[in-house]
Each structure stands twice: as C-alpha cells, then as structure tokens.
Design an enzyme around this catalytic site. Structure first.
Site, PDB file in Angstrom:
ATOM      1  N   ASN A  10       0.727  -0.777   0.043  1.00  0.00           N
ATOM      2  CA  ASN A  10       0.252   0.296  -0.080  1.00  0.00           C
ATOM      3  C   ASN A  10       0.952   1.125   0.192  1.00  0.00           C
ATOM      4  OD1 ASN A  10      -2.141   1.896   0.438  1.00  0.00           O
ATOM      5  ND2 ASN A  10      -2.572   1.537   2.688  1.00  0.00           N
ATOM      6  N   LYS A  12       0.262   4.139  -0.142  1.00  0.00           N
ATOM      7  CA  LYS A  12      -0.437   5.172   0.246  1.00  0.00           C
ATOM      8  C   LYS A  12      -0.508   6.513  -0.846  1.00  0.00           C
ATOM      9  CE  LYS A  12      -0.433   2.946   5.026  1.00  0.00           C
ATOM     10  NZ  LYS A  12      -0.118   3.435   5.598  1.00  0.00           N
ATOM     11  N   HIS A  96      -9.276   0.686   4.798  1.00  0.00           N
ATOM     12  CA  HIS A  96      -7.975   0.830   6.085  1.00  0.00           C
ATOM     13  C   HIS A  96      -8.560   2.305   6.858  1.00  0.00           C
ATOM     14  CE1 HIS A  96      -4.204   2.065   6.757  1.00  0.00           C
ATOM     15  NE2 HIS A  96      -3.410   1.100   6.429  1.00  0.00           N
ATOM     16  N   GLU A  98      -6.831   3.978   8.547  1.00  0.00           N
ATOM     17  CA  GLU A  98      -6.268   5.950   7.880  1.00  0.00           C
ATOM     18  C   GLU A  98      -7.495   6.841   7.209  1.00  0.00           C
ATOM     19  OE1 GLU A  98      -3.233   5.701   5.783  1.00  0.00           O
ATOM     20  OE2 GLU A  98      -1.850   5.194   7.683  1.00  0.00           O
ATOM     21  N   GLU A 166      -5.047  -4.847  10.416  1.00  0.00           N
ATOM     22  CA  GLU A 166      -4.466  -4.201  11.013  1.00  0.00           C
ATOM     23  C   GLU A 166      -4.446  -3.160  11.833  1.00  0.00           C
ATOM     24  OE1 GLU A 166      -1.916  -2.781   6.529  1.00  0.00           O
ATOM     25  OE2 GLU A 166      -4.393  -1.251   6.937  1.00  0.00           O
ATOM     26  N   GLY A 172       3.012   2.526  10.633  1.00  0.00           N
ATOM     27  CA  GLY A 172       3.543   3.375  10.486  1.00  0.00           C
ATOM     28  C   GLY A 172       4.197   3.790  11.846  1.00  0.00           C
ATOM     29  N   SER A 212       3.728  -2.144  10.275  1.00  0.00           N
ATOM     30  CA  SER A 212       5.389  -1.838  10.103  1.00  0.00           C
ATOM     31  C   SER A 212       5.726  -3.565  10.364  1.00  0.00           C
ATOM     32  CB  SER A 212       5.465  -1.389  12.085  1.00  0.00           C
ATOM     33  OG  SER A 212       5.307   0.263  12.038  1.00  0.00           O
TER      34      SER A 212
HETATM   35  P1  13P Z   1       2.817   0.683   7.393  1.00  0.00           P
HETATM   36  O1  13P Z   1       3.746  -1.205   7.017  1.00  0.00           O
HETATM   37  O2  13P Z   1       3.921   1.619   7.242  1.00  0.00           O
HETATM   38  O3  13P Z   1       3.254   0.219   9.006  1.00  0.00           O
HETATM   39  O4  13P Z   1       1.680   0.679   6.649  1.00  0.00           O
HETATM   40  C1  13P Z   1       0.870  -0.612   7.096  1.00  0.00           C
HETATM   41  C2  13P Z   1      -0.584  -0.404   6.109  1.00  0.00           C
HETATM   42  O5  13P Z   1      -1.286   0.350   7.019  1.00  0.00           O
HETATM   43  C3  13P Z   1      -1.136  -0.929   5.009  1.00  0.00           C
HETATM   44  O6  13P Z   1      -2.090  -0.406   4.508  1.00  0.00           O
END
Ligand code: 13P
Length: 254
Positions: A10, A12, A96, A98, A166, A172, A212
């Site tokens: 992803n 983002k 997601h 976010e 997740e 992140g 992560s």
């Molecule tokens: P990170 O791997 O940067 O922690 O993000 C995970 C994520 O949100 C994948 O959709």
C-alpha cells in the site's frame, strides 16, 4: 485448506512519476517465488494506476486504495468501481484505518462499499483493526468483529475478499505486533468467521497482517499459522518489499 500467501504493497499518498517508475523497475527485476506460491498486489495512488498497470510485470497485480460506495455520477472527487474495472484494475483496498479514522468512514459505509465493489467484479482487501486505546481496554476482538460483521451483513460470497488485520497502533509507528499478538487476533478472527459466517469461508479466507512489516520481521510473522500474508505500507516503497514477498516461502516449507 491451503491459502495462497498474499503480499500487498500500500503506497498510500506517496510518489512522484519518477519515484513510481523506480519502484516498478525494482519490482520488475526482482526474483521472487512463483505465482503458485505468492500473490503480489501493489496499490499506487489513483493518478499512477494506469502507469503502474502498463509498466508492471504481468505476474503482479494492481489495486486502487479506495473507491466510491455506489455507481458513479455526481460525486465530485470520487472514483467509481466501474472506472477501475474499465481501467483493468482487479483489486481495491477498502476500510483502511486511515480512511475510517481521518475521513470518518463508518463500519456500515465500509460494508456497503465492499458489497458494491464486489458486485461490480472487483476483488477487495478489506481492512480491520483496533486503536491503542481499544486494545488497552481489552476490546480488540469486539472491534474487529464489529468491523467484519458490517461486511458479513452485506456480503455472501467471500471468494474475492482478503481480510487485512491492521492494528492502528502498529501502522507507520515502527511498532510491529509481535508474532504471538498477530497470531492471536488472526486466530480469533478466523474463529469468529467460522462461528458467524461459515466453516468453509473461515478456512479459505486469507487474513493478512499489516502494521510496520519490514524485511527483518516478516519471516517470523509469516511463520504464524493464521497469518496468510501482509499488507505493507512504508516498506513497500523500498527494495526490502522483495524480501517480504520472499517470506512466502516460509509457509511453503512449513
Ligand atoms: P506501515 O507498513 O507503514 O506500518 O503501514 C501499514 C499499512 O497501513 C498498510 O495498509
């Protein structure tokens, strides 16, 4: 029941055209396990979908990071499932954290999106996961069960769904769930699917972990029996994404 290992990247809201070309070059030149062993899906921002699709090797697939909840029309700024289908994009990430937390997407809204998107023929990576506060108050399973229930209320065929667990506190932050923590939730989520959706769906649906994941921690996570792959954020923009794809062989040798 064998569940094919799944590794999603992803990206983002990241990337310039040049950076995107570089990432695709690294992916195209990589030696990775065959398609029988691992399914690889990368998810660039909308504006790069066409470019990535046209440049990317054919054994890797492309996902959008979101789409509109219904048929397109007067919805300024949205991208419909039909448009993705017309562009030849097979996958979409929905729900997601976010989007749930920053854009206030509710469980019901995500469930509606998953149902509509599947009805149009797209495959869905549906994300669930708890915040730190929810984990610390002991409600992890209740939270992911409610998020999954909102999907199960509207979806009857799970063939084209991958569930991504997740935990928000691991996204992140560099703070990865331990293999035992990931396994525990994946096991409980699969049990929830078994009890509430059906035994066959529980055993065939892939539950992937995100938060992560990197080249150093992926093998130990991949070795967990109910971890069927990963959804990778930050590390999917780097060459170590290849090592994460290769962790699929841990499963094969298990
Ligand atoms: P990170 O791997 O940067 O922690 O993000 C995970 C994520 O949100 C994948 O959709």
């Amino acid at each position: 029941m064998t569940r094919k290992f799944f590794v999603g990247g992803n990206w983002k809201c990241n990337g310039t055209p040049n950076e995107v070309k570089k990432i695709v070059t690294v992916l195209n030149e990589a030696e990775v396990p065959s398609e029988d062993v691992v399914e690889v899906v990368v998810s660039p921002p909308f504006v790069f979908l066409h470019m990535v699709k046209s440049l990317l090797r054919s054994d890797f697939q492309v996902a959008a990071q979101n789409c509109w909840v219904r048929k397109g029309g007067a919805f300024t700024g949205e991208i419909s499932a039909e448009m993705l289908i017309n562009l030849g994009i097979p996958w979409v990430i929905l729900g997601h954290s976010e989007r749930r937390l920053i854009l206030n997407e509710s469980n019901e809204f995500v469930g509606d999106k998953v149902a509509y998107t599947l009805s149009q023929g797209l495959k869905v990576i549906a994300c669930v996961g708890e915040t730190l506060e929810q984990r610390e108050s002991g409600s992890t399973l209740a939270v992911v069960a409610a998020q999954t229930q909102s999907i199960a209320d509207k979806v009857f065929n799970w063939d084209n769904i991958v569930l991504a667990y997740e935990p928000v506190w691991a996204i992140g932050t560099g703070k990865v769930a331990t293999p035992a923590q990931a396994q525990e939730v994946h096991f409980e989520l699969r049990k929830w699917l078994h009890d509430n959706v059906g035994a066959a769906i529980a055993s065939s649906t892939r539950i992937i972990y995100g938060g992560s994941v990197n080249g150093a921690n992926c093998k130990e996570l991949a070795a967990q029996p109910d971890v069927d792959g990963f959804l990778v954020g930050g590390a999917s923009l780097k060459p170590e994404f290849i090592d994460i794809i290769k962790s699929a062989t841990v499963k094969k040798n298990a």
